[in-house]
Scaffold this motif. Structure first.
Motif, PDB file in Angstrom:
ATOM      1  N   ALA A 194       0.962  -1.269  -0.081  1.00 40.05           N
ATOM      2  CA  ALA A 194       0.122  -0.152  -0.075  1.00 40.05           C
ATOM      3  C   ALA A 194       0.967   1.253  -0.213  1.00 40.05           C
ATOM      4  CB  ALA A 194      -0.940   0.015   1.184  1.00 40.05           C
ATOM      5  N   SER A 209      -3.328   6.110  -0.579  1.00 36.73           N
ATOM      6  CA  SER A 209      -3.251   4.711  -0.659  1.00 36.73           C
ATOM      7  C   SER A 209      -3.088   3.720   0.510  1.00 36.73           C
ATOM      8  CB  SER A 209      -1.918   4.206  -1.639  1.00 36.73           C
ATOM      9  OG  SER A 209      -0.705   4.908  -1.114  1.00 36.73           O
ATOM     10  N   LYS A 234      -5.721   1.364   1.314  1.00 33.59           N
ATOM     11  CA  LYS A 234      -6.355   0.685   0.257  1.00 33.59           C
ATOM     12  C   LYS A 234      -6.851  -0.701   0.346  1.00 33.59           C
ATOM     13  CE  LYS A 234      -3.621  -0.450  -3.382  1.00 33.59           C
ATOM     14  NZ  LYS A 234      -2.473  -0.517  -4.184  1.00 33.59           N
TER      15      LYS A 234
END
Length: 504
Positions: A22, A76, A79
């Motif tokens: 991530a 991110s 995620k």
């Protein structure tokens, strides 16, 4: 304490991770993160400091000490969803990231955080746009009584221009005494539907699989080392000068891409542990892909080391005296047809960027000063080295001075009054670190056109080198021919450096 400019470090929770990370790993990207993370003391603080130095806002600690972070970390880090596997010590867990946000007192790009501008209301240090300095340069050019020192312009100000679907190619040899395990390439680009290709090949390589290559168009930048390739979605604006840099290291295949002095993208595993031959040929191809517009290129340089984030930022302030130790733009001046495809820019400098701290003459005698916040004393080391770049041009630019204040006393530690050099220059001065201190930067403008700019300030541990790599006018290795004069020794404001060198 991570940094005096950090307001808080906020724990945002625990989130899942998997082999397709991530967040990129930051391990080994900083000396703070060397060695095994499982035995790392103060792992959270070390990771926070490494992330802060990379100008990241989000970082994470995983599995007891592993450090992660990224330029798009805000988008991110969650995620894969939340996790319950983080331990209670704040250091994450197996494939579980304890994520933190760095709350800054100022914006990450604000190098003047905490500084105060003082002076006459009409002449104060302030952040200028490129257009402001361009207009000031035009005023200087129109001053009939002022002659620019053309000897200071050099060939660094040549730009390569392509138009009408024209392709320009330049080839230059590269020779290094050792093999290459690190590379940095920087250049200035004004893109209007153009593509730039740069390939380095040795005797064992082919044009299809060069040792190193860089390809950029308006929407992306691609790097390759040997047979491995990465691509980054870094775009460039039309009709605007932008400074680009890319670096690669064989250590874990680290690669970094910078845009206008800021880290844009990075990761690892680009031809990890590969070595490039130090002898080869660089081929640069600049292709315009539109009949209407023209595109420009200048300042292409290549180094066999990672120049570092602080130096990349200094380079992005504007063109100056920078030269790569593997490839120099100066050496490429005769590699293309300058009459047809290259021009020498008019005005005070070839390239500017926005957000430059500067003062501009307004037709009156004025003085202005910038005052730093107080910096705390350090119990370690032998002083600090302040490094920076400055630009002082035009008959109205009188002096640029730096003072250091301890308690109620201040004294001058650096000064320059040469106003005939129309490009960015380097400066440095040693500072004390054993007492609480502040800095004052003073600029003096006269009635005639002129301007003074400064930026890229950084503090390195230890005193400044007696002869830095950018020095060109120090007493070292000089032949004395006058019957009298002055030689200035290195400046040691604290204890004498443990290994001073002097000979006579």
């Amino acid at each position: 304490m991570v940094n005096m400019y950090v307001e808080d470090i906020k724990d945002t929770g625990c989130y899942k991770d998997n082999p397709d990370r991530a967040l990129p790993l930051l391990e080994a990207m900083s000396p703070l993160l060397d060695g095994s993370y499982m035995q790392r003391a103060a792992a959270i603080r070390r990771c926070a400091k490494a992330a802060y130095d990379l100008q990241l806002h989000v970082f994470a600690v995983q599995n007891g000490g592993q450090c992660l972070g990224g330029t798009d970390a805000n988008l991110s880090y969650n995620k894969y969803g939340s996790s319950t596997q983080c331990q209670g010590n704040g250091r994450g867990g197996p494939w579980a990231n304890q994520v933190y946000k760095i709350i800054r007192r100022c914006n990450a790009s604000d190098e003047w955080c905490g500084w105060i501008s003082q002076g006459d209301a009409k002449t104060r240090w302030s952040v200028k746009m490129a257009a402001d300095l361009m207009r000031a340069g035009e005023d200087i050019a129109n001053d009939a009584d002022y002659d620019v020192n053309e000897g200071n312009l050099h060939d660094r100000r040549y730009i390569l221009e392509t138009r009408g679907n024209k392709r320009v190619r330049m080839t230059a040899p590269v020779s290094s005494s050792t093999n290459i395990n690190k590379l940095t390439v920087c250049y200035w680009l004004q893109d209007n539907y153009a593509s730039l290709s740069m390939m380095y090949t040795s005797a064992n390589d082919t044009m299809e699989t060069p040792a190193f290559s860089l390809y950029q168009n308006s929407t992306s930048l691609r790097l390759s080392v040997k047979e491995n390739i990465i691509s980054s979605a870094v775009s460039v604006e039309k009709h605007v000068w932008q400074h680009m840099c890319a670096s690669w290291s064989s250590q874990q295949g680290f690669w970094k891409i910078y845009k206008d002095g800021k880290l844009f993208d990075f990761n690892r595993w680009l031809s990890s542990e590969q070595i490039i031959s130090g002898t080869g040929v660089v081929t640069i191809t600049f292709q315009q892909n539109n009949q209407t517009f023209s595109s420009r290129l200048t300042g292409v340089n290549m180094w066999n080391y990672d120049v570092g984030m602080e130096e990349v930022y200094r380079l992005s302030l504007g063109c100056g005296e920078e030269t790569g130790n593997l490839l120099r733009w100066f050496d490429l001046r005769n590699k293309a047809d300058l009459t047809e495809h290259a021009k020498k820019l008019k005005g005070s400098s070839c390239t500017y960027r926005d957000d430059i701290m500067a003062i501009v003459s307004n037709g009156a005698e004025r003085k202005a000063q910038l005052v730093s916040p107080w910096y705390n004393r350090s119990a370690e080391g032998f002083g600090k080295c302040l490094q920076f770049r400055f630009l002082m041009f035009g008959p109205g630019a009188k002096t640029l001075e730096i003072y250091q204040e301890l308690k109620m006393n201040q004294w001058q530690i650096w000064k320059d009054s040469n106003n005939t050099v129309p490009h960015w220059r380097y400066g440095q001065v040693s500072l004390t670190s054993i007492a609480r201190r502040k800095l004052i930067i003073k600029g003096h403008l006269g009635k005639l056109p002129g301007y003074i700019a400064v930026g890229g300030l950084s503090w390195a541990d230890g005193y400044c080198e007696a002869e830095p790599h950018f020095a060109d006018n120090l007493a070292c290795s000089k032949t004395l021919v006058e019957s009298s004069g002055f030689i200035l020794s290195p400046h040691y404001p604290d204890f004498m450096h443990p290994t001073p060198i002097a000979s006579g």
